[in-house]
Design an enzyme around this catalytic site. Structure first.
Site, PDB file in Angstrom:
ATOM      1  N   SER A  94      42.809 -20.546 -34.003  1.00  0.00           N
ATOM      2  CA  SER A  94      41.782 -20.622 -34.947  1.00  0.00           C
ATOM      3  C   SER A  94      41.652 -20.115 -36.286  1.00  0.00           C
ATOM      4  O   SER A  94      41.061 -20.042 -37.321  1.00  0.00           O
ATOM      5  CB  SER A  94      40.311 -19.717 -34.278  1.00  0.00           C
ATOM      6  OG  SER A  94      39.833 -20.678 -33.468  1.00  0.00           O
ATOM      7  N   ARG A 123      54.863 -28.246 -35.116  1.00  0.00           N
ATOM      8  CA  ARG A 123      54.483 -27.291 -34.700  1.00  0.00           C
ATOM      9  C   ARG A 123      55.890 -27.494 -33.191  1.00  0.00           C
ATOM     10  O   ARG A 123      55.951 -28.548 -32.629  1.00  0.00           O
ATOM     11  CB  ARG A 123      53.315 -26.744 -33.654  1.00  0.00           C
ATOM     12  CG  ARG A 123      52.811 -26.147 -34.943  1.00  0.00           C
ATOM     13  CD  ARG A 123      50.634 -25.703 -35.051  1.00  0.00           C
ATOM     14  NE  ARG A 123      50.051 -26.624 -34.365  1.00  0.00           N
ATOM     15  CZ  ARG A 123      49.242 -27.582 -33.947  1.00  0.00           C
ATOM     16  NH1 ARG A 123      48.391 -26.112 -33.828  1.00  0.00           N
ATOM     17  NH2 ARG A 123      48.326 -27.760 -34.036  1.00  0.00           N
ATOM     18  N   ASP A 131      38.551 -31.503 -34.633  1.00  0.00           N
ATOM     19  CA  ASP A 131      38.442 -32.302 -33.158  1.00  0.00           C
ATOM     20  C   ASP A 131      38.097 -31.448 -32.284  1.00  0.00           C
ATOM     21  O   ASP A 131      38.851 -32.555 -31.244  1.00  0.00           O
ATOM     22  CB  ASP A 131      40.667 -31.537 -32.902  1.00  0.00           C
ATOM     23  CG  ASP A 131      40.143 -29.894 -33.366  1.00  0.00           C
ATOM     24  OD1 ASP A 131      39.026 -29.439 -33.079  1.00  0.00           O
ATOM     25  OD2 ASP A 131      40.997 -29.128 -33.059  1.00  0.00           O
ATOM     26  N   ASP A 163      25.205 -18.886 -38.783  1.00  0.00           N
ATOM     27  CA  ASP A 163      25.171 -18.952 -38.351  1.00  0.00           C
ATOM     28  C   ASP A 163      24.230 -19.024 -36.828  1.00  0.00           C
ATOM     29  O   ASP A 163      22.892 -18.231 -37.512  1.00  0.00           O
ATOM     30  CB  ASP A 163      26.040 -17.013 -36.972  1.00  0.00           C
ATOM     31  CG  ASP A 163      26.758 -17.466 -35.823  1.00  0.00           C
ATOM     32  OD1 ASP A 163      28.460 -18.038 -35.879  1.00  0.00           O
ATOM     33  OD2 ASP A 163      26.677 -17.576 -34.174  1.00  0.00           O
ATOM     34  N   ARG A 188      25.850 -11.487 -34.448  1.00  0.00           N
ATOM     35  CA  ARG A 188      27.006 -11.960 -35.180  1.00  0.00           C
ATOM     36  C   ARG A 188      26.661 -11.274 -36.951  1.00  0.00           C
ATOM     37  O   ARG A 188      27.312 -10.952 -37.406  1.00  0.00           O
ATOM     38  CB  ARG A 188      27.082 -13.222 -34.687  1.00  0.00           C
ATOM     39  CG  ARG A 188      28.871 -13.990 -35.214  1.00  0.00           C
ATOM     40  CD  ARG A 188      30.043 -12.747 -35.204  1.00  0.00           C
ATOM     41  NE  ARG A 188      31.377 -13.401 -35.357  1.00  0.00           N
ATOM     42  CZ  ARG A 188      32.250 -12.518 -35.104  1.00  0.00           C
ATOM     43  NH1 ARG A 188      32.371 -11.751 -34.156  1.00  0.00           N
ATOM     44  NH2 ARG A 188      33.873 -12.795 -34.973  1.00  0.00           N
ATOM     45  N   ASN A 240      44.929 -31.204 -37.156  1.00  0.00           N
ATOM     46  CA  ASN A 240      45.820 -30.406 -36.831  1.00  0.00           C
ATOM     47  C   ASN A 240      46.160 -29.744 -37.671  1.00  0.00           C
ATOM     48  O   ASN A 240      47.364 -29.146 -38.217  1.00  0.00           O
ATOM     49  CB  ASN A 240      47.374 -31.147 -35.683  1.00  0.00           C
ATOM     50  CG  ASN A 240      47.763 -32.373 -37.291  1.00  0.00           C
ATOM     51  OD1 ASN A 240      46.690 -33.123 -37.518  1.00  0.00           O
ATOM     52  ND2 ASN A 240      49.350 -32.522 -36.688  1.00  0.00           N
ATOM     53  N   LYS A 296      50.105 -30.467 -28.817  1.00  0.00           N
ATOM     54  CA  LYS A 296      48.767 -30.969 -28.910  1.00  0.00           C
ATOM     55  C   LYS A 296      48.539 -31.855 -27.490  1.00  0.00           C
ATOM     56  O   LYS A 296      49.643 -32.383 -27.067  1.00  0.00           O
ATOM     57  CB  LYS A 296      48.648 -32.068 -30.312  1.00  0.00           C
ATOM     58  CG  LYS A 296      48.475 -31.615 -31.647  1.00  0.00           C
ATOM     59  CD  LYS A 296      47.405 -30.579 -31.493  1.00  0.00           C
ATOM     60  CE  LYS A 296      46.337 -31.710 -31.675  1.00  0.00           C
ATOM     61  NZ  LYS A 296      45.160 -30.929 -31.867  1.00  0.00           N
ATOM     62  N   TYR A 348      46.768 -28.849 -25.480  1.00  0.00           N
ATOM     63  CA  TYR A 348      44.943 -28.875 -26.166  1.00  0.00           C
ATOM     64  C   TYR A 348      44.912 -30.009 -26.458  1.00  0.00           C
ATOM     65  O   TYR A 348      45.664 -30.935 -25.727  1.00  0.00           O
ATOM     66  CB  TYR A 348      45.064 -28.511 -27.971  1.00  0.00           C
ATOM     67  CG  TYR A 348      45.467 -26.840 -28.891  1.00  0.00           C
ATOM     68  CD1 TYR A 348      44.682 -26.075 -27.926  1.00  0.00           C
ATOM     69  CD2 TYR A 348      46.375 -26.943 -29.362  1.00  0.00           C
ATOM     70  CE1 TYR A 348      44.202 -24.279 -28.683  1.00  0.00           C
ATOM     71  CE2 TYR A 348      46.824 -25.146 -29.226  1.00  0.00           C
ATOM     72  CZ  TYR A 348      45.285 -24.363 -29.538  1.00  0.00           C
ATOM     73  OH  TYR A 348      45.398 -23.335 -29.252  1.00  0.00           O
ATOM     74  N   HIS A 356      40.604 -31.626 -26.080  1.00  0.00           N
ATOM     75  CA  HIS A 356      40.236 -31.568 -26.447  1.00  0.00           C
ATOM     76  C   HIS A 356      39.862 -32.872 -25.959  1.00  0.00           C
ATOM     77  O   HIS A 356      39.281 -34.124 -26.913  1.00  0.00           O
ATOM     78  CB  HIS A 356      40.129 -31.697 -28.292  1.00  0.00           C
ATOM     79  CG  HIS A 356      40.609 -30.036 -28.817  1.00  0.00           C
ATOM     80  ND1 HIS A 356      39.593 -29.687 -28.730  1.00  0.00           N
ATOM     81  CD2 HIS A 356      42.316 -30.127 -29.691  1.00  0.00           C
ATOM     82  CE1 HIS A 356      40.238 -28.319 -29.367  1.00  0.00           C
ATOM     83  NE2 HIS A 356      41.224 -28.454 -29.671  1.00  0.00           N
ATOM     84  N   GLU A 377      42.295 -24.820 -24.883  1.00  0.00           N
ATOM     85  CA  GLU A 377      41.384 -24.156 -25.475  1.00  0.00           C
ATOM     86  C   GLU A 377      40.354 -23.815 -24.294  1.00  0.00           C
ATOM     87  O   GLU A 377      38.870 -23.302 -25.227  1.00  0.00           O
ATOM     88  CB  GLU A 377      40.889 -26.137 -26.044  1.00  0.00           C
ATOM     89  CG  GLU A 377      39.990 -27.011 -25.664  1.00  0.00           C
ATOM     90  CD  GLU A 377      41.145 -28.119 -25.341  1.00  0.00           C
ATOM     91  OE1 GLU A 377      40.576 -29.142 -25.046  1.00  0.00           O
ATOM     92  OE2 GLU A 377      42.251 -27.671 -25.503  1.00  0.00           O
TER      93      GLU A 377
END
Length: 371
Positions: A134, A15, A270, A198, A203, A300, A75, A94, A96, A118
């Site tokens: 996502s 990417r 991640d 969940d 939800r 990734n 990344k 990103y 993380h 994120e």
């Protein structure tokens, strides 16, 4: 503001953080853009396209970091990039941090301004810069899971959707957010029997309404998960706590409950992973086995479909990046609460509490940094 876009150097990361269209937008707002040579090739964008849009092509990653005031990436920086980062340089990517203590310490030491995709967060708690990836990762989780269920790949030898007279595979999805919902759509579309768990009953009610009849919803707790893993052929970890480590919903001892050749895909890897036995892998070596259970833990995943991923990501990030360039990070983050929540590390201080808590480090309230 001078914008720099280095080529991604994480394993098989194709990417790029900016498209030629994005370059044109920056130039329209008066900002010079420097792109490392071949940075966009993996996503289908040649250097000549960037030049036509108004960018300057630089030959090395060192040259890009040296000239840029804001680095826009996909990344997190890897070890070889740490020394290139300058004091007060803004990095928009990103990160993380909660899954990497070395990265956290490195960014503190570099005195950089780290704004993480994120943790940019809207008032409704949605994460606009995480959503597109996502969506890609959720769909890919089923695509990859189906592949590794094949016998030559180490799986049970099951076709996800089955055929007439043969039952389809059972798919368990841990988490009903964006990743889980997209995974459920893909799996049900292929004909699998899907169970999505969940902790949020509202939800689950929503998912019950929007998913087809071959999807069931179940409240997430240890008892239910232990029952479900023994029946599942493919298990997808899709749990997210913004900026923090994901909880382990599947523990080491649960592997003994699973059938040999079951496939685990941990999309949360991640962020530390929601499956205890998952550790990050690469597209080059994506899987490993523990007790006959196949683990796919590529950190990734969207990097495997770079054309789709780059366009989806830059559609979301560009408006925020333009704000940062036009106003500077301090004014932009003061005026925009969404961007403000993206700040994780600023000039040697951790300003995002979940990151500080993850590594037992000192937390500095963001107001102290912005004032």
């Amino acid at each position: 503001m001078i914008i720099g876009v280095p080529k991604e150097i994480k394993n098989n990361e194709n990417r790029v953080a900016l498209t030629p269209a994005g370059v044109a937008e920056f130039r329209k707002n008066g900002h010079p853009v420097y792109i490392q040579s071949t940075a966009g090739v993996g996503s289908g964008f040649e250097d000549s396209e960037y030049e036509k849009a108004g960018a300057t092509i630089l030959p090395t990653i060192e040259a890009v970091y040296e000239i840029a005031e804001m680095i826009v990436k996909v990344k997190e920086p890897i070890t070889s990039e740490y020394a290139l980062i300058k004091e007060n340089q803004l990095l928009f990517t990103y990160f993380h941090f909660a899954s990497s203590e070395p990265l956290t310490h490195a960014m503190i030491e570099r005195n950089a301004v780290c704004l993480a995709y994120e943790t940019v967060e809207k008032a409704d708690r949605s994460l606009p810069l995480l959503v597109p990836m996502s969506e890609v990762a959720g769909r890919m989780a089923i695509q990859e899971g189906a592949k590794y269920l094949e016998k030559p790949m180490g799986g049970r030898g099951i076709l996800l959707g089955g055929v007439a007279g043969v039952k389809p595979a059972n798919v368990l999805i841990l988490g009903g957010g964006i990743v889980g919902t997209q995974a459920a759509k893909m799996a049900t579309g292929l004909g699998a029997n899907v169970t999505i768990v969940d902790v949020n009953l509202n939800r689950l009610r929503y998912l019950e309404d929007v998913l087809p009849a071959n999807a069931d919803t179940v409240m997430s707790n240890e008892y239910n998960i232990r029952q479900l893993v023994s029946q599942s052929d493919l298990i997808v970890g899709a749990v997210l706590i913004p900026g923090a480590k994901a909880p382990h919903l599947i523990t080491r001892d649960m592997l003994s409950l699973m059938k040999k050749g079951t496939v685990l895909v941990d999309v949360a890897v991640d962020q530390g992973g929601c499956i205890e036995t998952c550790t990050p892998t690469t597209h080059e070596n994506p899987t490993y086995e523990i007790d006959g259970i196949v683990h796919y833990c590529v950190a990734n995943m969207p990097g495997a479909v770079p054309y789709t991923s780059t366009l989806a990501l830059t559609n979301a990030t560009l408006p925020y990046a333009i704000q940062l360039a036009n106003k500077g990070w301090q004014q932009a983050c003061t005026q925009n609460e969404e961007l403000k929540k993206g700040l994780n590390v600023v000039n040697g201080k951790i300003v995002y509490k979940a990151v500080a808590d993850a590594w037992g480090l000192t937390y500095t309230p963001l107001e102290e940094v912005l004032n």
